[in-house]
Design a protein around this motif. Structure first.
Motif, short mmCIF file in Angstrom:
data_model
loop_
_atom_site.label_atom_id
_atom_site.label_comp_id
_atom_site.label_asym_id
_atom_site.label_seq_id
_atom_site.Cartn_x
_atom_site.Cartn_y
_atom_site.Cartn_z
N SER A 96 0.82 -1.20 0.00
CA SER A 96 0.00 0.00 0.00
C SER A 96 0.86 1.26 0.00
O SER A 96 0.40 2.33 -0.39
CB SER A 96 -0.91 -0.02 1.24
OG SER A 96 -1.66 1.15 1.32
N SER A 97 2.11 1.14 0.41
CA SER A 97 2.90 2.37 0.55
C SER A 97 3.67 2.75 -0.71
O SER A 97 4.30 3.79 -0.74
CB SER A 97 3.83 2.27 1.76
OG SER A 97 4.73 1.21 1.61
N LEU A 98 3.62 1.89 -1.74
CA LEU A 98 4.27 2.26 -3.00
C LEU A 98 3.20 2.40 -4.08
O LEU A 98 2.45 1.45 -4.33
CB LEU A 98 5.28 1.19 -3.42
CG LEU A 98 6.33 0.76 -2.39
CD1 LEU A 98 7.24 -0.31 -2.99
CD2 LEU A 98 7.16 1.95 -1.94
N ASN A 99 3.14 3.54 -4.71
CA ASN A 99 2.18 3.75 -5.80
C ASN A 99 2.51 2.81 -6.96
O ASN A 99 3.59 2.91 -7.54
CB ASN A 99 2.26 5.22 -6.24
CG ASN A 99 1.25 5.54 -7.34
OD1 ASN A 99 0.75 4.65 -8.02
ND2 ASN A 99 0.96 6.81 -7.50
N PRO A 100 1.58 1.88 -7.30
CA PRO A 100 1.90 0.87 -8.31
C PRO A 100 2.17 1.44 -9.70
O PRO A 100 2.70 0.76 -10.56
CB PRO A 100 0.65 -0.02 -8.33
CG PRO A 100 -0.43 0.81 -7.72
CD PRO A 100 0.24 1.72 -6.74
N ARG A 101 1.78 2.70 -9.92
CA ARG A 101 1.95 3.29 -11.26
C ARG A 101 3.25 4.06 -11.40
O ARG A 101 3.52 4.60 -12.46
CB ARG A 101 0.79 4.25 -11.54
CG ARG A 101 -0.55 3.59 -11.43
CD ARG A 101 -1.19 3.50 -12.76
NE ARG A 101 -1.96 2.29 -12.83
CZ ARG A 101 -2.29 1.68 -13.96
NH1 ARG A 101 -1.92 2.18 -15.10
NH2 ARG A 101 -2.98 0.58 -13.93
N LEU A 102 3.99 4.20 -10.32
CA LEU A 102 5.23 4.99 -10.42
C LEU A 102 6.44 4.08 -10.36
O LEU A 102 6.47 3.11 -9.61
CB LEU A 102 5.32 5.99 -9.25
CG LEU A 102 4.30 7.13 -9.22
CD1 LEU A 102 4.60 8.05 -8.04
CD2 LEU A 102 4.32 7.91 -10.51
N GLU A 110 10.22 11.56 -4.63
CA GLU A 110 9.14 12.44 -4.19
C GLU A 110 9.48 13.34 -3.00
O GLU A 110 9.34 14.56 -3.09
CB GLU A 110 7.89 11.61 -3.90
CG GLU A 110 6.66 12.44 -3.65
CD GLU A 110 5.42 11.56 -3.52
OE1 GLU A 110 4.69 11.45 -4.52
OE2 GLU A 110 5.20 10.99 -2.45
N ARG A 160 13.20 5.11 0.43
CA ARG A 160 12.51 6.38 0.25
C ARG A 160 12.63 7.23 1.52
O ARG A 160 12.89 8.43 1.45
CB ARG A 160 11.03 6.11 -0.03
CG ARG A 160 10.21 7.34 -0.27
CD ARG A 160 8.73 7.00 -0.25
NE ARG A 160 7.92 8.11 -0.71
CZ ARG A 160 7.53 9.13 0.05
NH1 ARG A 160 7.92 9.19 1.31
NH2 ARG A 160 6.78 10.09 -0.45
N GLU B 164 -4.90 4.48 0.57
CA GLU B 164 -3.64 3.78 0.42
C GLU B 164 -2.55 4.58 1.12
O GLU B 164 -2.58 5.81 1.16
CB GLU B 164 -3.29 3.63 -1.08
CG GLU B 164 -4.27 2.77 -1.85
CD GLU B 164 -4.04 1.27 -1.64
OE1 GLU B 164 -3.03 0.90 -1.00
OE2 GLU B 164 -4.88 0.50 -2.13
N TYR B 166 0.42 5.21 0.21
CA TYR B 166 1.26 6.11 -0.59
C TYR B 166 0.67 7.51 -0.67
O TYR B 166 1.41 8.48 -0.85
CB TYR B 166 1.60 5.54 -1.97
CG TYR B 166 0.44 5.10 -2.84
CD1 TYR B 166 -0.32 6.02 -3.55
CD2 TYR B 166 0.14 3.76 -2.99
CE1 TYR B 166 -1.36 5.61 -4.36
CE2 TYR B 166 -0.90 3.33 -3.79
CZ TYR B 166 -1.64 4.25 -4.48
OH TYR B 166 -2.67 3.84 -5.28
#
Lengths: 318, 277, 321
Positions: A96-102, A110, A160, B164, B166
């Motif tokens: 959940s803590s990593l944006n799957p699209r980036l 970031e 990160r 989420e 993120y």
């Protein structure tokens, strides 16, 4: 030396349909440079609320959080940027803590792009550096989160956090969703980084064994209140508060001949919407008597260091 | 296996539809708007017609092939324009509603309920009666009804993505709301919106045809599959081909769209199955 | 005779002979009344093994299942319709990690428990249901019977699931990580309850978990799984004291303890392989410090001590180390 971050009488009450919910009450703690503080508690104890208050994702209804002795609410824009750079979180669930699209590079970039004046080239160099620091390679920067396993994802999340050269890492159950073999790897990485960069850490966990491994000092929270605090070796081997004792008994060791603990956990965790009167633990405490139901015990210095909020300990035992 | 075959057949049919629509003018010999009165109601090739008009002609002697091809072009244009308008308005409203929450969410969602309760056909008849049939009106009416689907979907998806970690991490890094929406939320809700858009192609085609059938859609003499079905209505016994061919075209394209859309739903986001219109 | 005897069970992703295998050549026995722990990391196939015993695997896996699962001498894999229904929830029952997956949210606890008791042929349902809840230590059972699942805490739900599971006096209860979602103090109490119930009813238990602490607490025997195979099995004390497989040994060493705080935890490098990507031979060899060329061929389970088997070419070296 002044603490990097401290909370003072911190409290958060939510208004709900069922009445006020006291998620966190009167929590005071210090995160000193280079020290590792553990926060231990079960679900509903207010760990998450504490995290969100420190991360400015929520505002306290009582008390305050201070960054180097200055209340968060009074920080100037630049100080706030410095704060965001200095305090970096790692969350429990790396899915959940990593944006799957980036791509990984963008994920790590970031906080740097938002809070520093580093140039693009400096940032890129820093991304490579932190990836290597957590045991990945700079080639991984151009991949998507989906290409990594859970353990690797957690390393990316740590990279990160590390990227902006923080002074304090806020670790919220960073290994509880990981497999045993991966758990040990991540814990070692965190400990190494801590020693190498002299980081302070605030380690939130439900597990006394990981806390013993990671922390110098521990506070135990029950229903939003600190019930005991002390050095990790005391809290995790000879706790004084009956709740911590029950927690220790419930921490099953990987040993079939482990001795049975004297205090065994009993009862259900009460709803924070209807917290018990007096000592919040009295409904589950095997030693509770009338005073515990009537009056909330104050934190008192205890043998072995730290404090305990328990009438019985105060009166010199059961 | 059978599913795969159906999917690719449907995909092929859609590709053909788009290709025909795009290449339209190069494919046809006759003018779709002007007919020859000497060739009125010519039957198709296999029912005694000639090579000149393989699918026959309508009551004004206009070539059915030319009108079908041009009709496809108009249908596709309506689809693209409507989905672009309804999609962007609906997504903007839904995302904002889900992201901000609170009273804004409640107000916008009542607006969605309102849009969902609009009687499409009555509304179209009303607008048509006031200002006459036009391309603009048809796009307006269909968009007015369809944006709510995007608003609902994007609101729900935004609520999911907003929780989420993120997004929280981005906030702790001090990112602004716009940056969070464009970088973290929109890219992650896009797949579901694409599914809605795909399924809506069919809805738009049917609505456009219905409105044109009722005379408040694409203004004559421009051909639309819907108005062509309407045209052939009075001759359905003698000149069945005038209504039948556009009818079949609507059926096939809409079916193909739905098959492709369902398959995409299953692939992209199985949890959404049955939640889209 | 064993109560449950799994023989050379292989579960592939589909019927094809070369399809990736989630479980490979797994054999395991469960005796009446004993608790066997199935321990492993995610992707080791431990849950699939639990599900296979009740034939609850998804169709793709069911197609790819071969071997034998003998229940009182009868092959569960060959059972059909009625026999299978009698087995499930009758002689065998199951407790899953998420109790909400086993409970129907629209029916009260009483009606779901009552249904199970009715199937068991019990007469006075109200009294039987109250007794059943009392047995799993649920306070004021008469009141709780009227509750709906969402009104209960996680620990209470799991107790209700156990009560339903016990209604038909099963001989084997399969637990798939039943305490993973529970808080430590609640987990402790639930494990105590399971232990007591097991003794009282003389049930056997197959306990799937990733937690060695839980294994140490409640299991008699344990089977350690890695990449779809059982790599070591034996009595709990024997496995914890004298692990013979390098994986078991490394895994046990990697668990932190409240008793001491070492500078670093011993680790196993790398990550467990995914189902489609398992190495040739002993699947652990790329992560194993003792690996030699020999490890590229699959070792067989060999006896190490009475009741203690391990599949490792270097088991003797592990014992000596």
């Amino acid at each position: 030396m002044s603490p990097i971050l401290s909370t003072h009488g911190l409290g958060r009450t939510f208004r709900t349909k069922g009445g006020p919910l006291h998620a966190l009450t009167d929590v005071t703690l210090d995160c000193d440079p280079g020290r590792s503080l553990g926060v231990v508690g079960e679900s509903g104890c207010g760990k998450t609320t504490l995290n969100r208050l420190i991360l400015m994702l929520d505002t306290p209804t009582a008390g305050e959080v201070r960054f180097k002795d200055k209340p968060l609410a009074q920080l100037t824009t630049n100080e706030r940027k410095a704060y965001r750079r200095a305090v970096q979180p790692v969350f429990q669930n790396p899915y959940s803590s990593l944006n799957p699209r980036l791509r990984v590079r963008k994920i790590i970039r970031e906080p740097l792009a938002a809070n520093t004046t580093m140039s693009r080239a400096q940032i890129d160099a820093r991304v490579d550096e932190v990836l290597e620091a957590v045991g990945l390679s700079s080639r991984d920067a151009d991949r998507l989160p989906a290409e990594f396993s859970g353990g690797q994802r957690q390393r990316i999340a740590i990279a990160r956090a590390l990227a902006s050269k923080p002074e304090l890492m806020l670790l919220d159950e960073p290994v509880s969703s990981q497999d045993i073999s991966i758990r040990a790897q991540i814990l070692n990485v965190l400990k190494d980084l801590r020693d190498e960069y002299g980081l302070a850490t605030l380690f939130v966990s439900h597990d006394l064994a990981t806390v013993r491994f990671m922390c110098d000092e521990v506070v135990v929270i029950y229903l939003g209140r600190i019930v005991e605090r002390g050095p990790a070796n005391v809290i995790c081997s000879a706790p004084r508060h009956p709740y911590t004792q029950a927690l220790l008994a419930a921490t099953l060791s990987a040993d079939p001949d482990a001795p049975e603990m004297a205090t065994r956990p009993q009862g259900e965790i009460p709803s924070p919407l209807a917290p018990p009167s007096g000592c919040p633990y009295h409904t589950r405490c095997p030693h509770a008597h009338d005073l515990c139901k009537a009056q909330r015990p104050q934190a008192q210095p205890a043998e072995g260091g730290g404090t305990v909020a328990c009438h019985l300990v105060e009166q010199g035992g059961w | 296996m059978i599913q795969k075959v159906t999917f690719y057949a449907a995909l092929g049919l859609l590709a053909m539809f788009v290709l025909v629509a795009l290449l339209g003018p190069y494919l046809i010999e006759h003018d779709p708007l002007r007919g020859s009165l000497r060739a009125r109601l010519e039957p198709p090739l296999w029912a005694g017609g000639t090579m000149e008009y393989p699918l026959g002609t309508d009551r004004l002697g206009r070539d059915m092939v030319a009108r079908m091809v041009t009709g496809a072009r108009i249908s596709l244009t309506v689809c693209v324009v409507v989905i672009a308008i309804a999609g962007s308005i609906g997504t903007a409203i839904g995302t904002l509603s889900g992201y901000v929450g609170g009273w804004l969410d409640r107000v916008l969602m009542r607006l969605v309920d309102l849009a969902l309760s609009l009687p499409v056909i009555l509304l179209a008849l009303l607008i048509g009666a006031v200002s006459g049939p036009s391309f603009g009106n048809i796009v307006l009416v269909i968009s007015l009804v369809l944006w709510s689907q995007y608003a609902r979907m994007s609101r729900g998806e935004t609520l999911r993505v907003k929780n989420e970690d993120y997004v929280d991490l981005a906030r702790t890094s001090g990112l602004g709301h716009a940056a969070i929406i464009f970088r973290h939320i929109l890219p992650n809700i896009a797949p579901s919106l694409i599914v809605v858009a795909t399924l809506q192609v069919g809805v738009v085609i049917v609505l456009e045809a219905s409105l044109s059938f009722l005379g408040v859609g694409v203004p004559p003499p421009n051909p639309s599959w819907g108005s062509m079905v309407a045209d052939g209505r009075s001759y359905v016994v003698t000149a069945w081909w005038v209504s039948l061919f556009p009818g079949i075209a609507i059926l096939l394209v809409v079916m193909a769209v739905n098959i492709v859309g369902d398959t995409l739903t299953d692939r992209i986001n199985p949890a959404l199955r049955g939640r889209t219109a | 005779m064993s109560l449950l005897s799994i023989r050379n069970l292989t579960v592939r992703l589909g019927r094809a002979a070369h399809a990736p295998a989630i479980l490979e050549d797994v054999s395991l026995d469960v005796q009446p009344g004993e608790t066997v722990g199935l321990v492993g990391e995610s992707g080791s196939g431990k849950s699939t093994l639990g599900m296979s015993v009740l034939r609850l695997t998804p169709p793709l896996l069911a197609e790819g299942t071969s071997g034998e699962i003998l229940w009182n001498g009868q092959d569960v894999l060959k059972m059909r319709g009625k026999a299978l229904r009698q087995l499930r929830g009758g002689e065998m029952s199951m407790i899953l990690q998420d109790p909400m997956a086993s409970l129907n949210p629209v029916f009260s606890v009483g009606s779901q428990l009552g249904e199970a008791l009715k199937r068991a042929g019990r007469a006075d349902l109200q009294a039987a249901a109250e007794a059943a809840l009392a047995e799993v230590n649920i306070p004021s059972p008469a009141e709780r019977l009227r509750s709906f699942p969402h009104q209960l805490s996680g620990g209470m739900r799991q107790r209700v699931v156990s009560a339903i599971g016990l209604a038909q006096e099963p001989k084997l209860i399969i637990c798939d990580e039943p305490t993973t979602a529970l808080d430590a103090t609640i987990q402790f109490q639930f494990l105590e309850l399971l232990r007591a119930l097991q003794k009282a009813h003389g049930m056997a238990m197959l306990f799937v978990t990733h937690d060695f602490g839980v294994v140490a607490r409640i299991c008699d025997r344990v089977a350690v799984m890695y990449a779809g195979r059982i790599v070591e099995t034996g009595p709990v004390r024997e496995i914890f004291r004298n692990p013979r497989h390098p994986y078991t040994r490394a895994l046990l060493a990697a668990v932190p303890s409240t008793r001491e705080a070492p500078d670093r935890l011993p680790v196993i490098d790398g990550a467990p392989p995914s189902v489609g990507n398992r190495p040739e031979g002993c699947a652990f060899h790329p992560r194993c410090p003792l690996a030699t060329d020999r490890c590229r061929t699959q070792p067989r389970m060999e006896p190490q001590a009475p009741g203690h088997d391990a599949a490792c070419w270097h088991a003797k070296e592990v014992a000596a180390a």
